[in-house]
Structures are given as C-alpha cells and as structure tokens.
Design an enzyme around this catalytic site. Structure first.
Site, PDB file in Angstrom:
ATOM      1  N   HIS A  78      29.017 -33.705 -57.127  1.00 20.78           N
ATOM      2  CA  HIS A  78      29.573 -35.024 -56.236  1.00 20.78           C
ATOM      3  C   HIS A  78      28.498 -35.413 -55.063  1.00 20.78           C
ATOM      4  CE1 HIS A  78      31.826 -37.328 -53.767  1.00 20.78           C
ATOM      5  NE2 HIS A  78      31.878 -36.357 -52.873  1.00 20.78           N
ATOM      6  N   GLU A 106      31.006 -29.835 -43.137  1.00 15.87           N
ATOM      7  CA  GLU A 106      32.720 -29.341 -43.173  1.00 15.87           C
ATOM      8  C   GLU A 106      32.976 -28.253 -43.723  1.00 15.87           C
ATOM      9  OE1 GLU A 106      36.587 -30.140 -41.914  1.00 15.87           O
ATOM     10  OE2 GLU A 106      34.728 -30.618 -40.963  1.00 15.87           O
ATOM     11  N   ASP A 107      32.507 -27.989 -45.124  1.00 14.60           N
ATOM     12  CA  ASP A 107      32.772 -27.161 -46.162  1.00 14.60           C
ATOM     13  C   ASP A 107      31.953 -25.863 -46.149  1.00 14.60           C
ATOM     14  OD1 ASP A 107      34.377 -29.258 -46.925  1.00 14.60           O
ATOM     15  OD2 ASP A 107      33.581 -29.392 -48.961  1.00 14.60           O
ATOM     16  N   ASP A 169      30.759 -42.361 -51.333  1.00 18.37           N
ATOM     17  CA  ASP A 169      31.726 -41.292 -51.659  1.00 18.37           C
ATOM     18  C   ASP A 169      32.885 -41.605 -51.976  1.00 18.37           C
ATOM     19  OD1 ASP A 169      32.400 -38.521 -50.935  1.00 18.37           O
ATOM     20  OD2 ASP A 169      33.090 -39.064 -48.964  1.00 18.37           O
TER      21      ASP A 169
END
Ligand code: MN
Length: 759
Positions: A78, A106-107, A169
């Site tokens: 991605h 964030e992840d 995105d």
C-alpha cells in the site's frame, strides 16, 4: 465522536494483520512488495535523493513486517502504491519518503522523534501531519458540515504536500476495497465523495477528482453504475463511426490550416453523466454530450486559431462558447470551450488548450511540481507553503487583468490554508473559530448562556485552562455551573467579537445591578434622615403610590433606573429623599407613625451608623477604593459620588481626597465600614531592605507568616549602594491585620524600614 483512532480503511487492515497463518496471495505478490516497482518512476530525482527514498522504504518495510492488507497482500504494497502515485505527480523526495512511511507512526508505534532523527524534521512533519489527518473521521451528512470538514483538513495539513499524499492514499484505498464489508465500503465511499473528491477538485487535480468520483459511485450505487456503464458502452459502439469521422474531418481541417494540433476523443465519466441526469431530470438518451474532443496545441494564440478552424468546419451552437483562457476557473483551469453541431446533427463539445494548460487541467497544483526544477526541493514546511503560494501567484498572473487579483489571492489562500481553527463539539458538530480562539470563545459560539456559566473546559478529554488556545480537530467540552458569572479577566484572551461583546454586556448588567443595590441603600439612608422608610414598590404603580410622580419629576422610566442613577451618582439621594417626603405629604400619605423629626433622629445615639452607607467589600464595581490611599477597614473614610462613576472611597487623611473635597464639597457622603467585611483589601507598604541574596524570600516569608498575601511587587530604584527600596501591595483584612504584618516585617533582619504608603 469526532476522533477515532485510525482510518477505518486501516482498521480493516489491522484486523487481519499479524495473522497466525501466512496468507496465500501475499507470496504471489512478493514482487509488488519490493522497491523495484517504484524505482523506475523516480528518475526525476537525483541519486542521493533516491538513496534517501530507499532508506525510507527499508524503514517502512521493517515497520510493517508481518502486517497484511484485507486482500492478503503484505501491507507494504500500500505505501509503495501511494508513493508511486505521488511520483507520477513528480512530488519531491521528502514527499515520496513521507508517502512510504505514512502509516508507520500510527500502526507500528514509531515516534515522531525517531523520524526526525533518521529522516530530518521536514519529512517527519509530513508523516506527522498525515497521521493527524488519519485520526479524523467525518460522520454527518449535512453539506455545511462537509464544507467545514474539508476546511478543517486543509487547516490541519498546513503543507499542501500532506493533502496530495492523503489524496493518493485515498485513491489507492478506494481502488482496493474489494475485500471489505459492504457497510465499510459504503461509509468510505460516502466520505470520499463528500470530502476528498471536492478537495481534489479545489486543488485542480481533475484526473484524481474524476477517479475518486467514479470509484465512490461504483460502491454507493452499484446497480446504477453497472446499467450506465453498459449504456455508455453501447452508445460508444453506435457512435464509433461518427466519432471517427469527426476526428478525420477535424485533423484534415487543421492540416489544411497548417496548424499542428493533437486531437483526442474523450468521453464523459459515468458519474458525471449520472449527475447530469439526476440534476436536470434527463434520461440517458437526452444526455447528448457524452463524447467530446480535446485539442492540444503549442501556443496560446493557436488555441484561438484552432477555434476559428473548427467554427468554419461545423456550425457552432449559440451561447455555448466559453473563454476560460481569458477568465480561468478558480482552481486555475484554462481552456476554450465550444459546442458544434456534428454532421449527424448531434452536439459535440471541443476544448482547446496548450500543453501546460493541459497539465494544470489534469493535475492542478501537482502540475507545479512537475514543472519545477529538480534542485529546489522544499526544505521545510514554510518552503512548501511558499511553493503553494507560488502556485497561487501563477493563478493570479493568469487572470491578472480579468479580476481583482488581491481579492482572488485572499479567497484562494483562505480556501487552501484557512486562517481558522475547526473544532468538534462533543456531538461531532464542527465549529469554525478564528485562530487563537479559546474554550471561552467556543462556549459563547455555542450559546451565550453556555459562555456566561462556563467554569471549566476539557479538550480531547483532558481538563485545560480556559485561556488555552484551540487547534483544528480538537474535541471541546465546556463545564457549566448554574449561577456562574463571566470573569472580566476573560476579556484579555478571547478572540471572537461575539464572546467579547457578550462578556461586556454581562459585566455591564452586573454593574447596573450592583449600582441599583447601592442606590437603594443610599436612598433609604437619606429617607431615614427625613424620618421616613422606603415606600414599598407594590407592583403596578397605583394612583395612591408616590412612585409615578417621583419618576416623572426625576425624568426616569422606572424605580430601578432611578435607584441605579443614585448609585452611579447621577442623582443625589438626599434631594430625591426630600422630594419624596414632600410628595408623601401632598398625597397625605405620610403616616405619623414613621415620622421622626430630624432632632429626634439625631438624638438616636444607638444607631449612628444608620446615617451612613456601610462598605463591606461586596459592592463590586459600584464602589471603588481610591488607588492613592488604598483604604482598608479601620481607616476613617469618606465617599465621593462622582457623576456617573459610582462611589469613590478615600481615607479622611488622604491628600488627594482633601483636594477633591476642597473643590466640590457637595458630592461627599459619609460612609463607614460594615462590622463584618466580606473580603480582604489591598493596601501598599514601602520597604527599605538590605541589598543581599534571598531578601525577597525573607520578606515573602514574613508576610506569609502574618497570614497576608502579596498581590504586587514593585522594585524601587536603589537608594544607597547596599540597600534597596521595595513597594508591595498586600491583601489584608483590616488595620489591625496590617499592623501585624508590619510588625512581622520589622522583625525580619533584612528589613531596615517599613511604612504604609500614603499619597
Ligand atoms: Mn494509507
């Protein structure tokens, strides 16, 4: 529910990440997950920049290791795809690096500090900006709220590259939603259509705009989309001959005119056909401009030449010619538009433009990077802002003579980077406030009652001071208490005119109420001097009441107004009292029972204070303690009733007060302290100190030991080499308390001399 942790596109990815079993399709896509797919798109960057991009890729790859997309592909595919879209726009190396790492913070629990350390502040800022945008989720359907939400996104982004990466995105997420639940797809498609497609349009990224619309439409109205696609496909077959014939005619005409031009057939998108059908209530057959042509020429004058050639070839439809070259659209779009009647009688639209105009038409603000030289990569957010402004400037140059340029710049600038903050109420409503606005501004923006009763605030669930500056995306909650009042200190920090005027209004009302109370006190005191008590205010004025006559005489509209006037010193209580006494006599309403002669009253030793206004400190703004002598309970005092300014209290010894008395002896009123003052009072003392370390601390300790507070410190000029002068304002209960404090100060070794300040 304004903020959520994580965009739901990612939530879905998170649900399947780090699964125990290695998903099958991932293995097949191993090649897609590598950096190689991206390298050939980066040839506009120099080798050092490509090395840094590769570094960012390795970092992201490691961070996302073991995470998978809903489709089963490794997660890193991605960010690579997003970076690829950004590379097509020729964004700079920092932006490509940020695109690769946009989901890492964030992840994967990576901090901004880490990113700054490894990749520098500008790239880290971009990633941080993207992470913040990710936390926002739009949840209402109202059009006005969608507009606010779009502005909030732009305000939070601050750097146009953040928006461009975010659009890339979203575009990639929209084209990979196949494995998601239908509900999730619907919500994301709705948000894309309402929020992200219009932003792409505003920035002039028409290609992205159309793609986002098409993809949203496919998920929102799957049946409609299928039926229309089929109809367009059929129409394309039916009209293929016509289109080919027109193209041949046009190319031949240009060749004969010796004009070099590229001729492209083009087709309306399914979504724009759908929108036209539903907005104008047309059937598919009635939408006749599904096909059109785009002519790209080398120079601007050739656009007009091409127009002439076409108008000679086919008959133009009246009223359909538009010159967007002379008057470009707000997002910078430039072209000539004309609609001609084709050989078969159908209308066909033609657009004429140059190559650069074409780039702006398709890629908008991103076109700016494509034409920019390689060496001027923006080094920080200001630089990117400057580039954004340059893009705007180029828009202005385009339409220099057509419109008021400065007004246009302001308009677009505000649109692009709004000078406002957008915050959420606890119920997800969005409010726009000026930059620097505080929770108090927010409270008054909701309702003046909320503002007036506001006592505390929470931002994103945390208690904050009322003067805290709000930021876009904050969720603000106001705590109110019944009976709370606005604080005059708020005027020092509120930013909105609304809050300011509401606070002022409330203070004014409070002041009037206090003045009215004081006026009532003063009038009843003056009446006592006449041997009377205050006549009752018994509802609507009756014939027998003296109030209507008194009001007529005094020129006031109500009892309240008269009392306020007395309290503010606009009317003299003793004169009003004398008039009232006479009116009562005239009405025959002066009851002997309450009639006391002045003589008898004067002899009444038990109540000497009844002749005075008693000050207890609760009078608020209607009673002012003079700043020259700063009276405190225990001091002998006098009240001066200034015209319209309320009652000013001096000590009887005050030289300033004495001078005033000499000039105007009429306005003086006897006042005294109430037995039980309701608060402390400020007065000044001046000190002479040994000049040395820690003397101030010693002074503070002495004052605190005597249970008083220092409210202000003023360092005087140095008197002698080894001594210093100091002036303090102290909050004390009364003279006795002050004497205690002075004694305590005298005991301190640091203090040479201490005395109360006198004017
Ligand atoms: Mn993403």
């Amino acid at each position: 529910m304004g903020t959520h942790s994580g965009d739901s596109v990612k939530e879905h990815a998170a649900a399947s990440r780090r699964g125990p079993s290695a998903p099958g399709p991932a293995l097949n896509n191993a090649a897609a997950a590598s950096f190689d797919g991206l390298t050939h798109k980066l040839d506009y960057l120099d080798p050092a920049e490509i090395r840094r991009v590769r570094d960012a890729y390795r970092f992201a790859d490691e961070a996302h290791l073991g995470q998978y997309r809903a489709s089963g592909e490794p997660y890193i595919t991605h960010p690579i795809a997003v970076a690829g879209l950004c590379a097509e726009w020729k964004l700079d190396a920092q932006a490509i690096m940020a695109a690769l790492m946009h989901d890492a913070m964030e992840d994967c629990g990576i901090t901004k500090a880490e990113l700054i350390e490894r990749f520098g502040a500008p790239t880290a800022e971009l990633v941080d900006g993207l992470t913040k945008l990710d936390k926002l989720q739009f949840s209402t359907r109202e059009e006005s709220q969608a507009e606010s939400f779009r502005k909030m996104l732009l305000a939070m982004a601050r750097d146009v590259r953040v928006i461009l990466i975010k659009l890339a995105d979203r575009l990639h997420n929209m084209s990979t939603m196949g494995a998601m639940t239908p509900e999730k797809r619907l919500r994301i498609a709705r948000e894309t259509l309402d929020i992200y497609a219009p932003i792409a349009h505003r920035l002039g990224l028409n290609q992205t705009y159309r793609q986002l619309q098409e993809l949203s439409f496919r998920y929102l109205r799957p049946w409609r989309e299928k039926a229309l696609s089929k109809a367009v496909f059929k129409a394309r077959g039916n009209r293929r001959d016509v289109v080919e014939r027109i193209q041949r005619d046009v190319e031949r005409a240009f060749a004969q005119a010796n004009l070099k031009a590229q001729v492209f057939g083009r087709e309306k998108t399914v979504f724009s056909i759908y929108r036209k059908m539903s907005e104008k209530h047309l059937s598919f057959a009635q939408v006749n401009d599904i096909f059109g042509f785009r002519i790209v020429v080398s120079t601007l004058p050739e656009c007009y030449l091409a127009l002439g050639v076409l108008h000679q070839l086919y008959k133009p439809m009246p009223g359909r010619f538009k010159d967007y070259i002379a008057i470009p659209k707000a997002n910078g779009y430039q072209s000539l538009h004309t609609t001609l009647v084709s050989p078969l009688g159908t209308a066909v639209e033609f657009q004429m433009r140059t190559e650069p105009m074409h780039a702006v038409a398709e890629k908008g603000i991103a076109a700016h990077w494509m034409y920019k030289s390689k060496n001027s990569a923006p080094s920080n957010a200001q630089e990117a802002q400057r580039l954004g402004t340059m893009w705007l400037q180029s828009l202005i140059d385009i339409q220099d003579e057509t419109r008021d340029a400065s007004e246009f710049l302001e308009h677009v600038k505000i649109d692009l980077f709004p000078d406002a903050v957008y915050v959420f109420t606890p119920k997800s409503k969005i409010l726009a406030l000026p930059k620097g606005a505080t929770p108090v501004d927010f409270a008054y923006a909701i309702h003046s009652d909320v503002g007036d009763r506001c006592v505390a605030a929470k931002v994103n669930g945390e208690p904050v001071a009322l003067r805290t500056e709000l930021h876009s995306g904050d969720v603000v909650e106001i705590v109110t208490t019944a009976g709370a009042k606005p604080n005059p200190g708020w005027l020092n920090f509120v930013r909105t005119g609304r809050a300011r005027s509401k606070i002022r209004h409330h203070l004014k009302t409070m002041e009037l109420e206090e003045s009215q109370d004081l006026g009532a006190k003063m009038l009843s005191q003056a009446l006592r001097a006449e041997g009377l008590s205050m006549p009752p205010d018994d509802g609507p004025p009756s014939q027998h009441s003296v109030w209507p006559a008194l009001l007529r005489w005094s020129g006031t509209r109500s009892r309240e107004e008269l009392l306020t006037d007395i309290g503010l010193g606009r009317k003299i209580a003793s004169i009003v009292a004398k008039r009232l006494a006479r009116l009562l006599t005239e009405h025959g309403a002066r009851p002997d029972a309450v009639t006391l002669t002045m003589g008898r009253y004067g002899q009444d030793e038990s109540a000497p204070a009844q002749n005075m206004v008693l000050i207890d400190g609760s009078e608020g703004l209607s009673v002012q303690l003079a700043g020259c002598c700063r009276p405190i309970p225990g001091d002998s005092i006098l009240g001066y009733l200034g015209r319209g300014e309320g009652l000013l209290i001096h000590t009887t010894e005050c030289s300033v007060g004495k001078r005033l008395f000499g000039r105007d002896s009429e306005g003086w009123l006897s006042v005294d302290w109430a037995e039980q003052p309701t608060r402390t009072f400020e007065t000044g003392v001046s000190l002479l100190l040994h000049n040395g370390k820690g003397v101030l601390a010693e002074v503070a300790t002495a004052v605190a030991a005597a249970e008083a507070d220092i409210t202000h410190i003023d360092m005087g000029e140095q008197a002698v080499a080894d001594s210093a002068e100091l002036k303090l304002l102290l909050a004390v209960r009364d003279r006795l308390h002050l004497a205690d404090v002075i004694r305590a100060l005298k005991r301190s070794a640091a203090v040479l001399h201490v005395e109360r300040v006198k004017p």
